[in-house]
Design an enzyme around this catalytic site. Structure first.
Site, short mmCIF file in Angstrom:
data_model
loop_
_atom_site.label_atom_id
_atom_site.label_comp_id
_atom_site.label_asym_id
_atom_site.label_seq_id
_atom_site.Cartn_x
_atom_site.Cartn_y
_atom_site.Cartn_z
CG HIS A 345 -36.71 13.26 -28.62
ND1 HIS A 345 -35.26 14.32 -28.41
CD2 HIS A 345 -36.70 12.61 -29.76
CE1 HIS A 345 -34.84 13.52 -29.88
NE2 HIS A 345 -35.23 12.70 -30.47
CE1 TYR A 461 -35.65 17.05 -38.84
CE2 TYR A 461 -34.95 15.36 -38.49
CZ TYR A 461 -35.23 16.20 -38.25
OH TYR A 461 -35.10 17.17 -37.28
CB SER A 463 -31.94 14.22 -36.67
OG SER A 463 -30.87 14.50 -35.53
CB THR A 474 -31.16 18.47 -34.32
OG1 THR A 474 -32.38 18.87 -33.73
CG2 THR A 474 -30.90 16.96 -32.59
#
Length: 637
Positions: A345, A461, A463, A474
Site C-alpha cells: 500500500h 474512518y 477513505s 487520500t
C-alpha cells in the site's frame, strides 16, 4: 496491424499523461476550518465533559503552536512547485512503519468470476490475466492508455470529439480544457509503480524500487519462484499458446519448496531487513533482484476454495510460502480459478489498482486469448531455458529465520476472523428514489448497527481519494456525525410504523445531506486529518521538536483509534474486497452497494463481536429497506 492489436489494450487519441502537467495543486485547508471540522467530528463521540476538555486543548493548540507550524508548512509547500504538502509525510509514514505489512497494510480485491466457466481453469485464467496485464502495461508505457478522467457529464465529454479537441491543447493548459466540459482528469503519477516495483526492507525506513527496463514475470507455485520473459526479441507479447505453455509447465513441475522465502516478507520490517542483508551476503542478490524487478507477481495457489469468506482469508494473507507481500501488485489465482489482487500500500491507493483491475478483468472476459480449445505449445527451443526456477543459497541461520517467520505468521494471522454477506433485496437504484446517497445509506447502517450492539459511538474512518489533484493520495471522511447519532439512537429498539416512517426518512435524508458534504470536502482535500498529520510531522520529523501536547491528548488519540475502518468498492467486476482492522479492538469493513445489491467483507480479531456486529448490520439494512418501502418516494412527492 495484428501484432499492434494484440500488443496493446488501448490506442487512446489523447496521450496517457496529457493532463498530468496541468493538474491542480492540492490546497492546504484553512487552519480555522481544520479545527472546526475536527471538533464537529469529535462531538458525536464524546461526553459533554470530555468534549469541553478536548475543545479547550484543541483551541489552545489552534491559537498557539499550530499557527507557526501551519505557516511553515505553507511556505514549504509554496516552494515545492512539483509536489503537495502531504506527499512526503505520507510516503514517510508508510515506509517508516516497522510492523508487518501483512494485515496492517496490504488489502485484497477479488475479481468476479468469469461468466464462461471453462475460462475458470487455473492455467487458462492465469494466462489471460497475464496477457491482458501485459497489454495494459504496454499501452501505459507507450502513452496509448486512455487518461483517467472523471466525467460529470459523459454524454458531453466521453466522446471522440472531446478527445480530438483535448489532444490539440498544449499539456500546460489541457486540464482547463477538460474542466470546461465538466470533465476532471485525475492524477496518474502512481500508475508506473503497478509494474516492476517492490518495497525493499531497510533498517528504520524501507525504499521503493522500480526498474522499468525489465520484462520478466514472477510466478509463485508451491513456494517455488519462477521467472519467464513476457516479450520476445521483437518486443511482442509472447503468443497466447506460448504463455499458456509457460503456466502449464510451472503447474506441472516440482515439489513444495522446503524452505520457502515468502514468509520473510511478512516479518516486521527491521527483522526482514537484516535477514535480507544476510541472504544477500550468502549470494542471493541476483535471485532477489529477479523478484524485485519482475513485471508483477502471479501466485498460483494450491487450494480449492470457493466460499467467499474462505477466499477472503486466502487472498488477504493465505499460504505465506506462496506470497511475496513486498511486490507492488500480486494477482493470486487458486485451483478453482478464483482470483484477486493483493497489493502493497505504500506506493499507491485504490485509483491506480482499480483501473488496472477493471481494465484487465474486462479484457480477459471480452478477448480471453486463451480458451478451452487452445493447446499449450512452445517451439522456440527448450521451455526450461525460458522458464527459470530461482534457486536460493541458504545456511542454517537463514533456514531458522524462515521457520521463525512461518511461526510468527501463523500467530499473527491465526486470530483474524472474517465474514461476508450480500443482500440482493435492494441497491443504489432503489435508494436514489428517496433522495438518499447510496454511500450514506451504507455508512449510516454501519453506525446504527454498531450502536445496536455496543451502545456507543466510536472513531470511524472512510477513505476519500484526492486524485483530482497532482500527486493526490487520500483524505479521511469522518462518517460518524450528529445526524447518524440521532438516527442510531432513534432506531435502537424502536418499531417503525406508518406513523413515524416519515420522521425516520427525514433523519436518513439529514444523514445523507451531511455525508455528501463530507464526501465533497474529502475529494477536495478539505478534511482535517491530513492537515493535522502534516503539522505533527513538521514539528516532530522536520523540526525535531518534542511532540506538541495536543497530539498526545485523549481526544486526538481517540479519534485516531479507528474502531470502524471502512472503504467502499462498488464495481460490478469486484466480488468483494477487504482488509484487517487497523486497531486490535476494531473492525475492517470493505463494503459495496451496486445497482441492485449490497454487501460487505468484515474482519475482526474477536469472533463473537464479529458475529454480533455483522448480524446487526444485515438486520439494519433490512430495516432500512422496510423503512423505504413504507415511505413515499421522492419522485411521487
Amino acid at each position: 496491424s495484428q501484432a499492434g492489436q494484440y500488443n496493446y489494450l488501448q490506442n487512446s487519441i489523447i496521450p496517457t499523461y496529457h493532463f498530468q502537467k496541468s493538474l491542480q495543486k492540492l490546497k492546504i485547508p484553512k487552519l480555522d476550518d481544520t479545527f472546526d471540522r475536527y471538533f464537529k467530528a469529535l462531538k458525536p463521540l464524546l461526553s459533554t465533559a470530555d468534549f469541553d476538555k478536548a475543545k479547550q486543548i484543541g483551541e489552545s493548540f489552534h491559537r498557539g503552536e499550530a499557527i507557526q507550524l501551519d505557516k511553515e508548512v505553507r511556505e514549504l509547500d509554496a516552494r515545492n512547485k512539483n509536489s503537495n504538502y502531504i506527499s512526503e509525510p505520507w510516503f514517510d509514514m508508510y515506509l517508516s512503519a516497522r510492523e508487518s505489512i501483512v494485515l496492517n497494510y496490504n488489502p485484497f480485491i477479488t475479481f468476479a468470476v468469469d461468466p464462461n466457466p471453462q475460462q475458470m481453469d487455473q492455467a487458462i485464467r492465469a494466462s489471460n490475466f497475464l496477457i491482458s496485464s501485459a497489454r495494459f502495461m504496454n499501452s501505459l508505457r507507450n502513452g496509448k492508455l486512455k487518461p483517467e478522467i472523471f466525467h460529470l457529464n459523459p454524454k458531453k465529454s466521453d466522446t471522440v470529439m472531446f478527445e480530438r479537441l483535448m489532444r490539440l491543447l498544449p499539456e500546460s493548459v489541457s486540464f482547463y480544457g477538460a474542466f470546461a466540459f465538466n470533465a476532471y482528469p485525475l492524477d496518474m503519477s502512481q500508475y508506473f509503480r503497478l509494474f516492476n516495483s517492490t518495497r525493499i526492507p531497510r533498517q528504520n525506513k524501507d525504499e521503493l524500487l522500480t526498474d522499468s527496463s525489465k520484462n520478466h514475470m514472477l510466478v509463485l507455485h508451491k513456494g517455488n519462484f519462477y521467472t519467464f520473459p513476457v516479450f520476445d526479441d521483437q518486443n511482442n507479447i509472447y503468443k497466447p499458446e506460448e504463455i499458456y505453455a509457460f503456466f502449464s509447465h510451472i503447474l506441472n513441475s516440482g515439489d513444495r519448496a522446503e524452505f520457502p522465502l515468502g514468509a520473510l516478507t511478512a516479518e516486521d520490517r527491521n527483522t526482514w531487513a537484516s535477514v535480507r542483508e544476510h541472504l544477500e551476503k550468502l549470494g542471493n542478490k541476483e535471485a532477489l533482484d529477479q523478484i524485485d524487478t519482475a513485471l508483477f507477481c502471479i501466485a498460483l495457489d494450491d487450494c480449492e476454495v470457493s466460499d467467499p469468506t474462505e477466499m477472503s482469508h486466502e487472498f488477504l494473507y493465505g499460504d505465506p510460502a506462496n506470497r511475496w507481500f513486498d511486490k507492488s501488485n500480486t494477482v493470486i489465482i487458486n485451483k478453482n480459478g478464483h482470483a484477486a489482487v493483493n497489493f502493497e500500500h505504500s506506493w499507491g491507493d485504490g485509483v491506480a489498482v482499480l483501473r488496472f483491475f477493471n481494465e484487465v478483468y474486462d479484457d480477459t472476459v471480452k478477448n480471453g486469448f486463451v480458451n478451452a480449445k487452445t493447446r499449450p505449445s512452445f517451439d522456440r527451443g527448450e521451455i526450461k531455458k525460458f522458464v527459470t526456477k530461482l534457486e536460493f543459497k541458504l545456511n542454517d541461520e537463514a533456514k531458522k529465520s524462515i521457520r521463525k517467520a512461518e511461526e510468527n505468521y501463523r500467530k499473527a494471522t491465526g486470530g483474524l476472523n472474517m465474514r461476508n454477506f450480500e443482500q440482493d433485496s435492494f441497491g443504489r437504484l432503489f435508494v436514489k428514489n428517496f433522495g438518499l446517497s447510496p454511500d450514506s445509506v451504507m455508512q449510516s447502517g454501519i453506525q446504527v448497527a454498531f450502536y445496536k450492539v455496543f451502545k456507543k459511538f466510536v472513531a470511524t474512518y472512510e477513505s476519500a481519494s484526492t486524485s483530482a489533484f497532482k500527486y493526490g493520495r487520500t483524505e479521511t471522511i469522518r462518517p460518524a456525525s450528529m445526524a447518524t447519532k440521532r438516527l442510531a439512537e432513534y432506531l435502537d429498539g424502536k418499531k417503525i410504523s406508518d406513523s413515524n416512517v416519515g420522521e425516520v426518512i427525514s433523519m436518513m435524508q439529514e444523514c445523507s445531506k451531511y455525508h455528501n458534504k463530507l464526501v465533497k470536502e474529502g475529494a477536495m482535500g478539505q478534511g482535517f486529518d491530513r492537515h493535522l498529520f502534516a503539522l505533527k510531522y513538521h514539528a516532530v520529523q522536520r523540526k525535531k521538536q518534542s511532540m506538541p501536547e495536543f497530539f498526545n491528548s485523549h481526544a486526538y488519540k481517540f479519534i485516531n483509534h479507528n474502531i470502524l475502518s471502512t472503504s467502499t468498492l462498488a464495481y460490478p467486476n469486484i466480488m468483494n474486497g477487504g482488509f484487517a482492522p487497523v486497531v486490535p479492538d476494531g473492525f475492517g469493513i470493505g463494503y459495496r452497494i451496486l445497482d441492485k445489491k449490497l454487501g460487505a467483507c468484515v474482519s475482526s480479531y474477536s469472533l463473537s463481536e464479529l458475529n454480533e456486529f455483522v448480524d446487526a448490520l444485515e438486520e439494519t439494512y433490512d430495516q432500512f429497506h422496510d423503512i423505504m418501502k413504507k415511505a413515499p418516494t421522492r419522485k411521487n412527492n
